[in-house]
Design an enzyme around this catalytic site. Structure first.
Site, PDB file in Angstrom:
ATOM      1  N   LYS A   5       0.806  -1.226   0.000  1.00 42.97           N
ATOM      2  CA  LYS A   5       0.000   0.000   0.000  1.00 42.97           C
ATOM      3  C   LYS A   5       0.843   1.281   0.000  1.00 42.97           C
ATOM      4  O   LYS A   5       0.443   2.294  -0.558  1.00 42.97           O
ATOM      5  CB  LYS A   5      -0.946   0.019   1.217  1.00 42.97           C
ATOM      6  CG  LYS A   5      -2.051  -1.032   1.175  1.00 42.97           C
ATOM      7  CD  LYS A   5      -3.103  -0.710   0.135  1.00 42.97           C
ATOM      8  CE  LYS A   5      -4.265  -1.699   0.160  1.00 42.97           C
ATOM      9  NZ  LYS A   5      -5.158  -1.540  -1.013  1.00 42.97           N
TER      10      LYS A   5
ATOM     11  N   GLU B 169     -10.122   6.133   2.685  1.00 46.23           N
ATOM     12  CA  GLU B 169     -10.970   5.084   3.239  1.00 46.23           C
ATOM     13  C   GLU B 169     -10.080   3.936   3.670  1.00 46.23           C
ATOM     14  O   GLU B 169      -8.978   3.787   3.162  1.00 46.23           O
ATOM     15  CB  GLU B 169     -11.948   4.592   2.170  1.00 46.23           C
ATOM     16  CG  GLU B 169     -11.379   3.547   1.191  1.00 46.23           C
ATOM     17  CD  GLU B 169     -10.267   4.081   0.272  1.00 46.23           C
ATOM     18  OE1 GLU B 169     -10.143   5.325   0.149  1.00 46.23           O
ATOM     19  OE2 GLU B 169      -9.520   3.255  -0.306  1.00 46.23           O
TER      20      GLU B 169
ATOM     21  N   SER C 152       1.946  -9.684  -0.858  1.00 44.34           N
ATOM     22  CA  SER C 152       1.551  -8.274  -0.776  1.00 44.34           C
ATOM     23  C   SER C 152       1.583  -7.683   0.617  1.00 44.34           C
ATOM     24  O   SER C 152       1.718  -6.472   0.772  1.00 44.34           O
ATOM     25  CB  SER C 152       0.159  -8.109  -1.380  1.00 44.34           C
ATOM     26  OG  SER C 152      -0.750  -8.970  -0.732  1.00 44.34           O
TER      27      SER C 152
END
Lengths: 268, 405
Positions: free
Chosen positions: B98, B120, B387
């Site tokens: 991210k 969000e 990830s």
């Protein structure tokens, strides 16, 4: 396009009467499927000139908490496309123009051409599409024109001068001016941006302009009617229904507000 | 550019912001100005060596890039003996991929002269990454998070607050990620002058899917060079989990031209597609519009969004990035559903065979590798995007495996 709809005829009439049109909003199926028909009848008795029926949607990003709650309640009641068109038919049968306000996905899911056709069959004049950008509107434009209904887009204070005519030229019936940068809901005062926005819209189009977002009482309606052709009131009606669990009491309150707003939209 | 289906890049980008019939902009008119501004800023930054150098330097000295490639030999024994390499995005600062997108967008925010970001978050990973970037760059930060998620992920709420962000619990609708996005969009409509919406995945209106992809491409660019160096060849398949699909598109995209490389996205099958309780949008959804973009959506016959279900909060989303919808339709990428139990089995297996506790999101990709490895046999070479790390999931996993806390 040169067809007329009950909605476009209304604006000709209110103009000749030196007043703005009063447009009332209610989500279909709120507070119940039968109740929404009663509330709309009360609005019309009170003097609402046209009705905007909301297609309740699970993800209403243009709406504040009042309409969100109402839409959620309506969805819990199982409201679907059939109920929206039934309510539209019973509304237009009262002799007032009716339009549907819907986010885009329910139209796409129903079928773009089919939606325009069902709307027309229910006596509807047009559709307000708050999240359909003109760039994505080609299919909708064809369907709406084929069925001779109005396409009403929302214009915002942030719409640039360059973009303004591109949007307003796509509109028919009227142009929806969002009075401020924000979501639906009642506010203590109508933003000063509204008058400026209406002026900017008029530089690009001769269509009637109706102002929505934040209008809740006769004083505000009067203020807006001085420069706009239509005044849209939604959350204020919904709040009255939320505050009165008895449907008859709710309808009485809605009728009182409608008649007071109806006085308000008459110009001095 | 040769896609396996014969569709070229020019066709793909024929209409800006669209991927075939997907993508586009379905948003209130009030946001168009901001989206145009963002698109212009992104295009300028993309072609600006100074911006690219600044971002690369941040990645080198702050994110910890390049992330390493780890061969998972003991894990691979359970996958038909295929060779398996893990792209270690879990080792990035804040624990997942991210941060790649967040740092890029935070730099853009400063370039646009905005001082406030909103974001969000579902599980809290994107919220934490956003709060981190805001702290680093001195931006005001408000995170919208479904009330349900704030309870499930209390630790991440505390992390965001420690980083100086305001966390707003969203009480509307289903009180999860989808409603957090709605609320963030309402904030943006209202405060668009001062505020950038730092969207956390490759969904949303144009230019978000393209821009977020561009910030994550670094994963695939690095991995391509690394696997060539380690093995002397391209992988037979690349596997990544898909919720919104940001880590998957990041590793897929630089391999799209390599028609011999299969691109496999693993969606969250929850309790199984047939149960109706899943978040496998491509496998079990239909084309529609959600959160400003046309893509596959979990929806009912009236076009209402249906709630998604997954043990992994980060995959628990009823939409998916429009580029994935397109890659699926043209057959360039394939998407399969992995249910909760399969994911948790792979979660436990990687932990015990490699000493790496993955995020539960990532475990879906690992479970996919166990299946694909067996299908392809011992000569196969697989690349998995690892990830995120599983620290945030320890409580969920302990509960699942009956480990008393």
């Amino acid at each position: 396009m040169s067809y007329s709809t009950p909605l476009s005829e209304l604006f000709l009439r209110t103009k000749s009467e030196n007043r703005a049109a009063l447009i009332g909003y209610l989500p279909a199926g709120f507070p119940t499927i039968a109740g929404s028909e009663k509330v709309i009848a009360a609005m019309v008795e009170g003097g609402v000139d046209a009705v905007e029926i909301g297609f309740p949607y699970s993800d209403p990003v243009m709406d504040g908490p009042v309409i969100q709650d109402a839409a959620e309640q309506s969805l819990k009641n199982g409201t679907g496309a059939k109920d929206v068109f039934n309510l539209l038919a019973s509304t237009t049968a009262l002799g007032v123009p009716g339009v549907v306000m819907t986010y885009w996905n329910p139209i796409e899911r129903y079928g773009v051409d089919a939606f325009a056709q069902s709307l027309k069959n229910a006596g509807g004049s047009g559709v307000i599409t708050p999240d359909l950008t003109i760039e994505e509107s080609q299919k909708w434009a064809s369907a709406a024109m084929a069925n001779e209904i109005n396409r009403i887009y929302v214009v915002a204070p942030s719409t640039s001068d360059k973009r303004m005519p591109l949007v307003t030229q796509q509109c028919s019936g009227f142009i929806y001016a969002a009075s401020l940068m924000g979501v639906t809901g009642t506010r203590n005062s109508v933003s000063g941006d509204a008058r400026e926005l209406v002026t900017r819209i008029r530089e690009t189009s001769s269509l009637p302009v109706a102002v929505g977002l934040g209008v809740s009482n006769a004083t505000q309606a009067h203020e807006v009617a001085a420069y706009a052709d239509g005044v849209i009131v939604g959350s204020a009606f919904i709040r009255l229904v939320q505050e009165n669990s008895d449907i008859d009491a709710a309808c009485a309150a809605v009728k009182t507000l409608a008649s007071s707003l109806s006085e308000g939209v008459r110009r001095d | 550019m040769n896609l396996s289906s014969g569709v070229d890049q020019a066709t793909l980008n024929e209409i800006v912001g669209h991927f075939g019939q997907y993508g586009g902009r379905f948003v209130p008119e009030a946001l168009i100005g901001a989206l145009d501004q963002l698109e212009a800023a992104h295009q300028a930054a993309k072609n600006d060596p100074l911006f690219q150098a600044e971002l690369a330097e941040l990645h080198r000295t702050y994110t910890g890039r390049p992330s390493i490639l780890t061969e998972a030999k003991r894990f691979a024994e359970h996958a038909g003996g295929a060779r398996i390499f893990l792209k270690r995005e879990d080792l990035n600062h804040t624990g997942s991929h991210k941060i790649n997108n967040v740092l890029g967008q935070a730099l853009l925010t400063k370039r646009m002269g905005k001082k406030r970001i909103i974001a969000e978050t579902g599980a809290g990973q994107h919220g934490v990454a956003s709060a981190t970037a805001a702290a680093l760059m001195g931006l005001e930060c408000v995170i919208y998070m479904g009330e349900e998620d704030t309870k499930r992920q209390a630790l991440n709420v505390a992390r965001m607050k420690l980083l100086g962000a305001e966390v707003v619990p969203v009480t509307q609708g289903s009180k999860t990620l989808k409603d957090a996005i709605n609320e963030a969009m309402r904030d943006w409509v209202t405060n668009v002058e001062s505020t950038h919406y730092l969207l956390g995945t490759v969904a949303g209106p144009h230019p978000f899917p393209e821009m977020v992809r561009d910030f994550h491409r670094v994963i695939g660019v690095e991995a391509r060079a690394q696997i060539l160096e380690e093995t002397g060849r391209l992988p037979d398949a690349i596997l990544a989990c898909v919720g919104g699909g940001s880590n998957a598109i990041g590793i897929f995209h630089p391999f799209i031209d390599d028609s011999s490389v299969r691109l496999i996205g693993l969606e969250a099958g929850g309790s199984g597609i047939d149960s109706g309780k899943h978040a496998a949008t491509i496998s079990g959804g239909t084309p529609g519009v959600l959160h400003g973009t046309r893509t596959y959506v979990l929806q009912d016959e009236n076009g209402q969004t249906v709630e998604s279900h997954s043990i992994s909060a980060g995959l628990d989303y009823p939409g998916v990035g429009p580029e994935h919808a397109y890659l699926h339709d043209i057959g360039r990428a394939e998407y399969r559903a992995i249910n909760d139990d399969q994911a948790m089995e792979a979660f436990a297996l990687l932990s015990r065979t490699e000493g790496i506790i993955p995020a539960i999101e990532t475990a879906h990709a690992l479970a996919g590798a166990l299946i694909v490895g067996r299908e392809l046999g011992p000569d196969a070479l697989l690349l998995i995007n690892l990830s995120g790390r599983g620290d945030k999931d320890v409580q969920t996993a302990a509960q699942y495996f009956g480990i008393p806390l």
